[in-house]
Design an enzyme around this catalytic site. Structure first.
Site, mmCIF file in Angstrom:
data_model
loop_
_atom_site.group_PDB
_atom_site.id
_atom_site.type_symbol
_atom_site.label_atom_id
_atom_site.label_comp_id
_atom_site.label_asym_id
_atom_site.label_seq_id
_atom_site.Cartn_x
_atom_site.Cartn_y
_atom_site.Cartn_z
ATOM 1 N N ASP A 34 0.867 -1.192 0.000
ATOM 2 C CA ASP A 34 0.000 0.000 0.000
ATOM 3 C C ASP A 34 0.896 1.233 0.000
ATOM 4 O O ASP A 34 0.721 2.155 0.796
ATOM 5 C CB ASP A 34 -0.915 -0.007 1.225
ATOM 6 C CG ASP A 34 -1.981 1.095 1.161
ATOM 7 O OD1 ASP A 34 -2.278 1.581 0.052
ATOM 8 O OD2 ASP A 34 -2.503 1.480 2.229
ATOM 9 N N LEU A 35 1.860 1.239 -0.913
ATOM 10 C CA LEU A 35 2.949 2.211 -0.855
ATOM 11 C C LEU A 35 2.624 3.499 -1.608
ATOM 12 O O LEU A 35 3.343 3.891 -2.519
ATOM 13 C CB LEU A 35 4.246 1.582 -1.376
ATOM 14 C CG LEU A 35 5.532 2.321 -0.995
ATOM 15 C CD1 LEU A 35 5.691 2.437 0.495
ATOM 16 C CD2 LEU A 35 6.739 1.639 -1.610
#
Length: 299
Positions: free
Chosen positions: A203-204
């Site tokens: 979830d960068l």
């Protein structure tokens, strides 16, 4: 009671019991859209605490496990897990982490992030997926059992479930189902050369890169699992950050781990799952962006 329904007094008591020390203060700090966040002062120890009464059971324990897994790679720093609390009659669920004093990016920050992320990905994963039955994201749960290859994982564990969720919440045009069927047959070709599963943050987006006082990048709020390494790179570009072609970050990443041909053409494809997730969670224009992406690759 807080704005999201978290009982602050109960949270403080539960945190004190978990840490084994008195909590002297619990002050609100920015914490994203799905959680309420606090800076806790506990007898000389400061920690970041997140809590939400809507958190899926086990979500914070899964996040803690993901942080430890990322830390095991010794590639980029992540905050240490101090305590995890599950919802019970005594208090709300929470995750308590090492507090990192915020700082500003320096000329070296992007390069350190690029090299570190390449090393994190190279640490690898046992399979595509997390090894758990589900990936818990706030109030949502996605299937996360291992898949034999990346296109299968992307289709069956991400795109298809997210399309169903977003359509069911009236956040996505029902035509997305037909478009996804057309895209499914092309995924093996569109996904590019096969690669082994990388160790992904998962979830960068740029808000999940925390810079400390020394200008070092830290990874926070993961949805860690094994996947295609280009997914983290595409997510960093989803909301208009400067991590695209020509950036110091990407040059540093490719110096360590060059990308396969056609990587730029795959960026929007890897951004499809997070767009669908945001549509399911928040509605708004995310559904329209997802439909546009589906049309582009399903053609």
């Amino acid at each position: 009671m807080s704005r999201t329904g978290v009982d602050r007094a109960a949270l403080g008591a539960a945190l004190a019991a978990a840490l084994g020390r008195a909590v002297r203060a619990l002050r609100p700090v920015p914490g994203g859209d799905l959680n309420e966040a606090f800076l806790a002062e506990a007898d000389g120890t400061r920690c970041f605490v997140k809590s939400s009464r809507d958190a899926h059971p086990g979500a914070y324990a899964a996040e803690a496990a993901g942080l430890r897994w990322l830390a095991d790679a010794e590639a980029l720093p992540v905050p240490a897990v101090l305590a995890v609390g599950e919802a019970d009659g005594e208090g709300p669920p929470f995750l308590a982490l090492e507090w990192i004093d915020p700082g500003r990016s320096r000329p070296s920050t992007a390069e350190r992030l690029g090299r570190g992320l390449a090393a994190l990905h190279a640490a690898g994963a046992p399979s595509f997926g997390s090894g758990s039955a589900q990936l818990l994201l706030g109030p949502l749960a996605l299937p996360d059992a291992p898949a034999p290859d990346w296109p299968t994982f992307l289709l069956e564990r991400r795109l298809a479930p997210l399309v169903r969720l977003a359509v069911g919440r009236d956040a996505l045009d029902p035509a997305a189902g037909v478009l996804l069927e057309r895209l499914a047959g092309r995924l093996p070709e569109l996904a590019g050369p096969a690669e082994p599963p990388a160790r992904l943050h998962g979830d960068l987006w740029v808000g999940n890169v925390h810079v400390d006082r020394d200008g070092a990048p830290w990874l926070v709020d993961p949805a860690a699992h094994g996947g295609h390494r280009e997914v983290d790179l595409a997510m960093l570009r989803l909301f208009g950050s400067g991590y695209g072609p020509g950036s110091t970050f990407l040059a540093a990443y490719e110096e360590v781990a060059p990308l396969a041909p056609g990587a730029e053409d795959r960026v929007a494809l890897w951004q499809l799952a997070p767009l669908l997730l945001h549509a399911a969670l928040f509605g708004g224009g995310y559904g329209d962006r997802a439909i546009a992406t589906l049309r582009r690759y399903a053609a």
